[in-house]
Design a protein around this motif. Structure first.
Motif, mmCIF file in Angstrom:
data_model
loop_
_atom_site.group_PDB
_atom_site.id
_atom_site.type_symbol
_atom_site.label_atom_id
_atom_site.label_comp_id
_atom_site.label_asym_id
_atom_site.label_seq_id
_atom_site.Cartn_x
_atom_site.Cartn_y
_atom_site.Cartn_z
ATOM 1 N N ARG A 533 0.842 -1.192 0.000
ATOM 2 C CA ARG A 533 0.000 0.000 0.000
ATOM 3 C C ARG A 533 0.884 1.252 0.000
ATOM 4 O O ARG A 533 2.102 1.175 0.179
ATOM 5 C CB ARG A 533 -0.914 0.011 1.233
ATOM 6 N N ILE A 534 0.243 2.397 -0.186
ATOM 7 C CA ILE A 534 0.971 3.662 -0.221
ATOM 8 C C ILE A 534 0.267 4.655 0.684
ATOM 9 O O ILE A 534 -0.901 4.477 1.050
ATOM 10 C CB ILE A 534 1.063 4.241 -1.648
ATOM 11 N N ASN A 535 0.987 5.721 1.039
ATOM 12 C CA ASN A 535 0.329 6.871 1.647
ATOM 13 C C ASN A 535 1.066 8.135 1.278
ATOM 14 O O ASN A 535 2.203 8.109 0.779
ATOM 15 C CB ASN A 535 0.166 6.720 3.166
ATOM 16 N N LEU A 536 0.388 9.248 1.478
ATOM 17 C CA LEU A 536 0.980 10.568 1.323
ATOM 18 C C LEU A 536 1.317 11.075 2.706
ATOM 19 O O LEU A 536 0.501 10.962 3.637
ATOM 20 C CB LEU A 536 0.001 11.516 0.638
ATOM 21 N N GLN A 697 -5.304 21.475 -9.046
ATOM 22 C CA GLN A 697 -5.980 22.494 -8.253
ATOM 23 C C GLN A 697 -7.476 22.209 -8.136
ATOM 24 O O GLN A 697 -8.090 22.520 -7.117
ATOM 25 C CB GLN A 697 -5.740 23.879 -8.853
ATOM 26 N N GLU A 698 -8.074 21.607 -9.177
ATOM 27 C CA GLU A 698 -9.483 21.224 -9.078
ATOM 28 C C GLU A 698 -9.709 20.185 -7.983
ATOM 29 O O GLU A 698 -10.814 20.048 -7.468
ATOM 30 C CB GLU A 698 -9.968 20.663 -10.415
ATOM 31 N N LYS A 699 -8.649 19.456 -7.643
ATOM 32 C CA LYS A 699 -8.729 18.474 -6.557
ATOM 33 C C LYS A 699 -8.147 19.021 -5.249
ATOM 34 O O LYS A 699 -8.049 18.291 -4.263
ATOM 35 C CB LYS A 699 -7.983 17.196 -6.943
ATOM 36 N N SER A 700 -7.752 20.284 -5.233
ATOM 37 C CA SER A 700 -7.143 20.907 -4.047
ATOM 38 C C SER A 700 -5.883 20.179 -3.612
ATOM 39 O O SER A 700 -5.546 20.170 -2.417
ATOM 40 C CB SER A 700 -8.141 20.962 -2.876
ATOM 41 N N TYR A 701 -5.163 19.580 -4.559
ATOM 42 C CA TYR A 701 -3.901 18.926 -4.224
ATOM 43 C C TYR A 701 -2.826 19.990 -4.053
ATOM 44 O O TYR A 701 -2.508 20.724 -4.990
ATOM 45 C CB TYR A 701 -3.500 17.938 -5.321
ATOM 46 N N ARG A 702 -2.261 20.068 -2.867
ATOM 47 C CA ARG A 702 -1.221 21.058 -2.593
ATOM 48 C C ARG A 702 0.070 20.663 -3.302
ATOM 49 O O ARG A 702 0.368 19.470 -3.450
ATOM 50 C CB ARG A 702 -0.969 21.165 -1.098
ATOM 51 N N ALA A 703 0.857 21.646 -3.707
ATOM 52 C CA ALA A 703 2.135 21.389 -4.372
ATOM 53 C C ALA A 703 3.265 21.952 -3.529
ATOM 54 O O ALA A 703 3.154 23.052 -2.965
ATOM 55 C CB ALA A 703 2.169 22.026 -5.764
ATOM 56 N N PHE A 704 4.359 21.191 -3.458
ATOM 57 C CA PHE A 704 5.505 21.679 -2.707
ATOM 58 C C PHE A 704 6.155 22.839 -3.470
ATOM 59 O O PHE A 704 6.320 22.801 -4.683
ATOM 60 C CB PHE A 704 6.542 20.573 -2.487
ATOM 61 N N GLY A 705 6.515 23.870 -2.729
ATOM 62 C CA GLY A 705 7.075 25.063 -3.342
ATOM 63 C C GLY A 705 6.043 26.138 -3.603
ATOM 64 O O GLY A 705 6.391 27.284 -3.893
ATOM 65 N N THR A 706 4.759 25.785 -3.512
ATOM 66 C CA THR A 706 3.696 26.785 -3.653
ATOM 67 C C THR A 706 2.858 26.787 -2.369
ATOM 68 O O THR A 706 3.062 27.597 -1.489
ATOM 69 C CB THR A 706 2.836 26.512 -4.908
ATOM 70 N N PRO A 714 1.488 21.480 8.005
ATOM 71 C CA PRO A 714 0.489 20.686 7.275
ATOM 72 C C PRO A 714 -0.938 20.963 7.739
ATOM 73 O O PRO A 714 -1.875 20.867 6.942
ATOM 74 C CB PRO A 714 0.901 19.246 7.581
ATOM 75 N N LEU A 715 -1.117 21.295 9.016
ATOM 76 C CA LEU A 715 -2.459 21.602 9.509
ATOM 77 C C LEU A 715 -2.955 22.915 8.907
ATOM 78 O O LEU A 715 -4.134 23.040 8.545
ATOM 79 C CB LEU A 715 -2.469 21.673 11.033
ATOM 80 N N GLU A 716 -2.087 23.906 8.796
ATOM 81 C CA GLU A 716 -2.472 25.158 8.148
ATOM 82 C C GLU A 716 -2.748 24.940 6.669
ATOM 83 O O GLU A 716 -3.575 25.630 6.072
ATOM 84 C CB GLU A 716 -1.372 26.198 8.344
ATOM 85 N N ALA A 717 -2.050 23.975 6.070
ATOM 86 C CA ALA A 717 -2.278 23.643 4.661
ATOM 87 C C ALA A 717 -3.550 22.837 4.456
ATOM 88 O O ALA A 717 -3.899 22.505 3.323
ATOM 89 C CB ALA A 717 -1.077 22.878 4.109
ATOM 90 N N GLY A 718 -4.254 22.503 5.543
ATOM 91 C CA GLY A 718 -5.489 21.745 5.420
ATOM 92 C C GLY A 718 -5.266 20.272 5.159
ATOM 93 O O GLY A 718 -6.109 19.599 4.550
ATOM 94 N N LEU A 719 -4.144 19.743 5.632
ATOM 95 C CA LEU A 719 -3.782 18.350 5.385
ATOM 96 C C LEU A 719 -3.910 17.507 6.641
ATOM 97 O O LEU A 719 -3.140 16.566 6.864
ATOM 98 C CB LEU A 719 -2.354 18.298 4.835
ATOM 99 N N ARG A 741 -2.517 29.756 12.136
ATOM 100 C CA ARG A 741 -2.399 31.180 11.825
ATOM 101 C C ARG A 741 -3.177 31.524 10.563
ATOM 102 O O ARG A 741 -3.674 32.650 10.398
ATOM 103 C CB ARG A 741 -0.934 31.546 11.645
ATOM 104 N N SER A 742 -3.242 30.573 9.648
ATOM 105 C CA SER A 742 -3.944 30.764 8.385
ATOM 106 C C SER A 742 -4.406 29.397 7.908
ATOM 107 O O SER A 742 -4.105 28.375 8.529
ATOM 108 C CB SER A 742 -3.044 31.429 7.346
ATOM 109 N N ARG A 743 -5.115 29.384 6.797
ATOM 110 C CA ARG A 743 -5.640 28.124 6.285
ATOM 111 C C ARG A 743 -5.591 28.157 4.759
ATOM 112 O O ARG A 743 -5.906 29.180 4.144
ATOM 113 C CB ARG A 743 -7.073 27.938 6.744
ATOM 114 N N CYS A 744 -5.195 27.042 4.168
ATOM 115 C CA CYS A 744 -5.138 26.930 2.713
ATOM 116 C C CYS A 744 -6.536 26.654 2.165
ATOM 117 O O CYS A 744 -7.243 25.766 2.673
ATOM 118 C CB CYS A 744 -4.178 25.820 2.302
ATOM 119 N N VAL A 745 -6.929 27.397 1.142
ATOM 120 C CA VAL A 745 -8.248 27.234 0.538
ATOM 121 C C VAL A 745 -8.116 27.162 -0.981
ATOM 122 O O VAL A 745 -7.108 27.584 -1.567
ATOM 123 C CB VAL A 745 -9.195 28.401 0.910
ATOM 124 N N THR A 746 -9.155 26.618 -1.594
ATOM 125 C CA THR A 746 -9.280 26.635 -3.046
ATOM 126 C C THR A 746 -10.357 27.646 -3.407
ATOM 127 O O THR A 746 -11.446 27.642 -2.816
ATOM 128 C CB THR A 746 -9.658 25.247 -3.579
#
Length: 832
Positions: A533-536, A697-706, A714-719, A741-746
């Motif tokens: 199996r895999i995970n992120l 972005q339509e799937k709200s997949y975060r990218a490293f470097g952005t 990761p919690l602020e990134a919504g992960l 402090r903030s939250r990642c949104v689409t």
């Protein structure tokens, strides 16, 4: 001389003195700076001292802004006038495209809190009548910056450092570094004057330092050899000329303040006043790199001969823009070495492979960056991280594959590109192609238009075959470029049929051994997957923010296949190796193998992807080989596709049914041909990185470097779903202490008809800026612009109405639910 210090700073230019000052101000009581000659004797002494507040880089903009604000405080603290002339900075535009560039500059400036104003040609002429304006479109004006005397500001910082307890030693050269396991032993030699040259004397010392910072400027190649690493900082010739007094300027100044620093980017120059005359600084084509293997011992505060023919075009354009300068003679000229890097940004952070060795090298705008570099590097050293994400400046963004010739060519290119139009879809051509996957030629023949990622050629889109013969694939835009229509077709193909993406550039490691499981459980935030199996998951910094994103495939009980971003190969590898070294004694022995260049990767995604693979798979029960029962989502299996043994991973970054196909790289062309044979009848298209970026972005997949970096958890990134708070892991306590402090949104955005956000724009609520976009693009699923970014938690609820500023206009936006396209993942989980 002290022989034991907390931190040793090597290099007495503006950057080095700022670092020493800020380390002391941050509370380190035992700091020493060494300079092999006199303070300011490197590039600092012949710098023009301009202070442009910001550029396209978010981190660099913050660095420049800090410098400008900080320099204004030095006289009060030290009693020394830093020579700061706050005359402003006028960026003029001759074309509509340049005005669009400035509008994008404005977006970055707004998110960084940099004040700026817009001026029409008429307003420019009214304020500064010596400037010709009839062929201008307008200008961006920064009234708070200007220029500074490089020697004065360096001496002011040096005095401030001494006042805070820093020891500064001149005429001492570093001759060797040795890491003992707990500190650096630095061998230094006393330099003496002999016949006008500096020579090494017999007097030597060994300095013991817990930390070392190198800010050696043009001597970076010598530093690299002593450390046994590569530093792609090589100087390029930069010349500027000083005119005799201009009578028209002298008359103007009788009743008016100084002109701002004038930048005619379309003419590739800056101009500022200098004692009644003008300084012209061009950034011309053809400026050569120098000192590729080190600065000669005989070269001190020296210059090169001026090459007037090389800057003739820029000189004539100055006369056009300031007609009164035509009759003014030349008073002085300078042609000196200025360090560059392949992308034009400095190298700031830990050196690859070394402990407590910090680099501050490759500053092409060293005076502007010195103050901020000292501030943020001191934060990294003293507190563990800076308040802004400094990854874009990290020395490890360039891998060990980089050579001297590559650095020469790219640094010369970076110099000549200072004033070109910096489109966000810009792809610079020098030293390319270099790193290519085996299928490069096959993809090129099918219309691939490539971009470079960590030296790898990666398709951005495919269009040559479909486009008319007259179509210009090199046409760039700050709005929708020539590539846009092709990327839209590719994105639709993934949603409707299937798309094939070359992801060979992924960073890939295998970690195995008795200690591997316990180590990875501590190293990453998520629970480890079961075998097959895999995970992120995420690795954190000690400060609790996001350091690296991994896809982990568990191949056996103590064997793991780690996949991370291709653009960050050396950056990720260095962090992983050092963590393993630190924890082997605690968790047990481990073996790490870098297999990046051993395996290619194709990502096949779309509703037809199972049908395509079914044509190729060799399996005792081919009808069920790809079913959910035998091959569920988020699992990995070894399969045979044609004659190729493939590690297939059921995951898709585009949010559709799909697989990543990791294969022996020497078999890539066979696999590519078979996939094309099976896929084209099903409507499969080759797909590039730009369409993939929209789809993720339509799937709200975060990218490293952005979305993901060292300034957010990761919690602020919504992960949250990838963070197992029931276990202990590296950085957990610090992450929890930060809170939200903030939250990642689409955001789904009702934007302009001809443009999409680039991921730099300000987000507003009730007229006030509340955040910024980190990614942007077009959604084929929703038929409107899409973006991701950070806002206060109170504004992160789906349905919240916000605004995004694009091209100076405000456009309505709405916070979407996470994964607005297929939020239940029904398409990814589809059975067959």
């Amino acid at each position: 001389m002290k022989t034991h210090v907390k931190a040793l700073v090597v290099g007495g230019g503006a950057v080095g003195t700022s670092i020493a000052y800020h380390l002391a101000r941050a509370g380190w009581a035992d700091v020493m700076l060494l300079e092999r000659d006199e303070l300011t004797s490197g590039s600092t002494w012949h710098a023009a001292g301009l202070l442009p507040l910001f550029n396209m880089s978010y981190a660099t903009t913050h660095i420049h802004k800090y410098s400008v604000d900080f320099y204004k405080t030095l006289e009060e603290e030290t009693g020394l006038d830093a020579g700061f002339f706050v005359v402003g900075n006028l960026r003029m535009a001759q074309t509509d495209a340049r005005m669009d560039e400035y509008r994008l500059y404005s977006a970055t400036a707004e998110t960084a809190g940099v004040h700026h104003e817009w001026l029409t040609p008429g307003e420019i002429k009214e304020r500064w009548p010596l400037v010709r304006t009839e062929d201008l479109k307008g200008a961006l004006f920064h009234p708070q910056d200007g220029y500074i005397n490089p020697a004065d500001v360096t001496m002011a910082m040096a005095k401030g450092a001494r006042q805070r307890g820093v020891t500064i030693e001149r005429k001492w050269q570093v001759d060797g570094y040795r890491w003992t396991g707990s500190e650096w032993e630095v061998t230094v030699s006393k330099m003496v004057e002999k016949g006008g040259n500096l020579v090494v004397s017999d007097e030597q010392q060994v300095i013991h330092a817990e930390h070392v910072v190198t800010a050696t400027g043009n001597h970076a190649q010598r530093t690299a050899r002593m450390l046994g690493i590569k530093i792609p900082a090589i100087p390029v010739e930069h010349q500027f000329i000083v005119t005799e007094p201009d009578p028209a300027l002298v008359e103007f100044r009788k009743t008016n303040p100084q002109h701002p620093v004038l930048r005619d980017a379309d003419a590739k120059w800056y101009v500022r006043e200098e004692r009644g005359g003008w300084i012209l600084g061009p950034y011309e084509e053809g400026a050569p790199s120098r000192f590729s293997f080190g600065v000669p011992d005989s070269f001190r505060a020296d210059l090169f001969p001026l090459d007037l023919e090389r800057i003739e075009e820029e000189y004539m354009s100055m006369i056009h823009r300031i007609p009164s300068s035509e009759e003014v003679g030349l008073k002085d000229d300078f042609n000196g070495p200025i360090c560059y890097t392949p992308d034009g940004n400095p190298l700031v952070g830990l050196a690859p492979g070394l402990r407590n060795m910090w680099l501050a090298e490759g500053f092409s705008f060293g005076i502007t960056a010195a103050g901020g570099t000292g501030h943020y590097l001191a934060q990294m050293m003293v507190e563990g991280e800076a308040e802004i994400d400094m990854a874009s400046l990290d020395p490890k963004r360039f891998g060990p594959w980089m050579t001297t010739e590559y650095a020469e060519k790219k640094n010369e290119e970076a110099y000549s590109h200072v004033f070109i139009l910096h489109h966000p879809d810009e792809e610079r051509p020098a030293a390319r192609p270099l790193r290519t996957s085996p299928a490069y030629d096959r993809q090129k023949a099918r219309g691939a238009q490539f971009g470079a990622v960590n030296g790898w050629e990666r398709p951005n889109y495919f269009g040559l075959v479909e486009a008319p013969e007259s179509f210009d694939h090199d046409a760039r835009s700050f709005r929708r470029g020539a590539w846009w229509e092709f990327a839209e077709k590719e994105a639709k193909a993934v949603r409707e049929t299937a798309g094939l993406i070359d992801a060979t550039a992924f960073t890939k490691h295998v970690l195995k051994g008795p200690g591997a499981t316990a180590f990875l459980d501590w190293f990453t935030t998520n629970r480890l997957p079961k075998v097959g199996r895999i995970n992120l998951t995420y690795a954190l910094t000690a400060a609790g923010t996001t350091r690296t994103e991994y896809t982990i495939v568990r191949q056996a009980e103590d064997t793991y296949y780690l996949v991370s971003a291709g653009a960050w190969h050396a950056y990720d590898q260095d962090f992983l190796i050092k963590a393993i070294e630190d924890k082997t004694a605690e968790f047990g022995s481990m073996y790490l193998a870098d297999v990046t260049t051993q395996y290619g990767v194709f990502a096949l995604a779309g509703p037809k992807s199972r049908d395509i693979l079914a044509k190729l798979i060799r399996d005792p029960e081919p009808e069920t080989a790809l079913s959910n029962k035998r091959f569920p989502w988020l699992s990995s299996r070894g399969v045979e596709l044609g004659m190729v043994p493939v590690t297939a991973i059921r995951v898709a970054y585009t949010g559709e049914l799909g697989w990543e196909l990791h294969h022996p790289i020497e078999m890539q062309n066979h696999l590519f041909d078979r996939l094309m044979e099976a896929g084209e009848p099903e409507g499969m298209k080759l797909v590039g990185a730009r369409a993939q970026n929209w789809l993720r972005q339509e799937k709200s997949y975060r990218a490293f470097g952005t979305e993901l970096g060292r300034d957010a958890t990761p919690l602020e990134a919504g992960l949250d779903r990838f963070v197992d708070l029931s276990k202990e892991f590296h950085g957990k306590a610090a992450m929890e202490a930060i809170g939200l402090r903030s939250r990642c949104v689409t955001l789904l955005i009702d934007g302009p008809a001809d443009a999409d956000p680039w991921g730099r724009e300000a987000i507003l609520h009730d007229g006030q800026m509340v955040g910024r976009l980190t990614s942007g693009g077009w959604s084929v699923g929703f038929g409107k612009q899409i973006g991701m970014g950070y806002v206060p938690p109170a504004l992160a609820e789906p349905g919240t109405r916000l605004q995004v500023r694009m091209f100076r206009e405000l456009y309505e936006a709405e916070v979407a639910e996470d994964s607005p396209y297929d939020p239940t993942n029904a398409r990814i989980r589809a059975d067959g």
